[in-house]
Motif scaffolding. Structure first.
Motif, short mmCIF file in Angstrom:
data_model
loop_
_atom_site.label_atom_id
_atom_site.label_comp_id
_atom_site.label_asym_id
_atom_site.label_seq_id
_atom_site.Cartn_x
_atom_site.Cartn_y
_atom_site.Cartn_z
N VAL A 2 0.83 -1.20 0.00
CA VAL A 2 0.00 0.00 0.00
C VAL A 2 0.87 1.26 0.00
O VAL A 2 0.58 2.21 -0.72
CB VAL A 2 -0.95 0.00 1.22
CG1 VAL A 2 -1.70 1.31 1.33
CG2 VAL A 2 -1.92 -1.16 1.12
N VAL A 3 1.94 1.24 0.76
CA VAL A 3 2.84 2.40 0.82
C VAL A 3 3.49 2.61 -0.54
O VAL A 3 3.59 3.74 -1.02
CB VAL A 3 3.90 2.21 1.93
CG1 VAL A 3 4.92 3.33 1.88
CG2 VAL A 3 3.23 2.14 3.29
N SER A 5 2.30 1.78 -3.47
CA SER A 5 1.29 2.31 -4.38
C SER A 5 1.06 3.80 -4.15
O SER A 5 0.92 4.57 -5.11
CB SER A 5 -0.03 1.57 -4.19
OG SER A 5 0.12 0.21 -4.51
N ALA A 6 1.04 4.19 -2.89
CA ALA A 6 0.85 5.60 -2.57
C ALA A 6 2.02 6.43 -3.08
O ALA A 6 1.83 7.54 -3.60
CB ALA A 6 0.69 5.78 -1.07
N GLU A 7 3.23 5.90 -2.95
CA GLU A 7 4.41 6.64 -3.42
C GLU A 7 4.42 6.79 -4.94
O GLU A 7 4.79 7.84 -5.45
CB GLU A 7 5.69 5.94 -2.95
CG GLU A 7 5.87 5.98 -1.45
CD GLU A 7 5.91 7.38 -0.87
OE1 GLU A 7 6.49 8.28 -1.51
OE2 GLU A 7 5.38 7.58 0.22
N PHE A 10 1.88 9.46 -5.70
CA PHE A 10 2.40 10.77 -5.34
C PHE A 10 3.44 11.23 -6.35
O PHE A 10 3.48 12.41 -6.73
CB PHE A 10 2.99 10.75 -3.93
CG PHE A 10 3.52 12.07 -3.49
CD1 PHE A 10 2.67 13.12 -3.22
CD2 PHE A 10 4.89 12.28 -3.36
CE1 PHE A 10 3.16 14.35 -2.82
CE2 PHE A 10 5.39 13.50 -2.97
CZ PHE A 10 4.52 14.55 -2.69
#
Length: 62
Positions: A2-3, A5-7, A10
Motif C-alpha cells: 500500500v505504501v 502504491s501511494a508513493e 504521489f
C-alpha cells in the motif's frame, strides 16, 4: 504494498504539477518548458513509474 502504491501515485502527481509549472513559468519571454534542460527530465521520469505500476497491476489481478 500500500505504501509503494501511494508513493507511485504521489510521484505521478508531482510530475504532473512540475509539467504544468514548466508550461506556466515564463522566463526571458518564453515558458521554461521550451528549454531542453527542463524537457528531458520531464519526459524520462514517467518511465521510472511504469515497472512499479505494472507490478501493482499484476498483484491486483491475483
Amino acid at each position: 504494498m500500500v505504501v509503494a502504491s501511494a508513493e507511485v501515485g504521489f510521484g505521478m502527481y508531482v510530475l504532473e504539477n512540475a509539467a504544468a509549472y514548466a508550461r506556466e513559468r515564463i522566463v526571458f519571454g518564453r515558458p521554461i518548458g521550451q528549454n531542453q534542460a527542463i524537457q528531458h527530465p520531464l519526459v524520462r521520469t514517467p518511465h521510472w513509474f511504469r515497472p512499479a505500476q505494472s507490478h501493482e497491476a499484476a498483484i491486483a489481478l491475483r
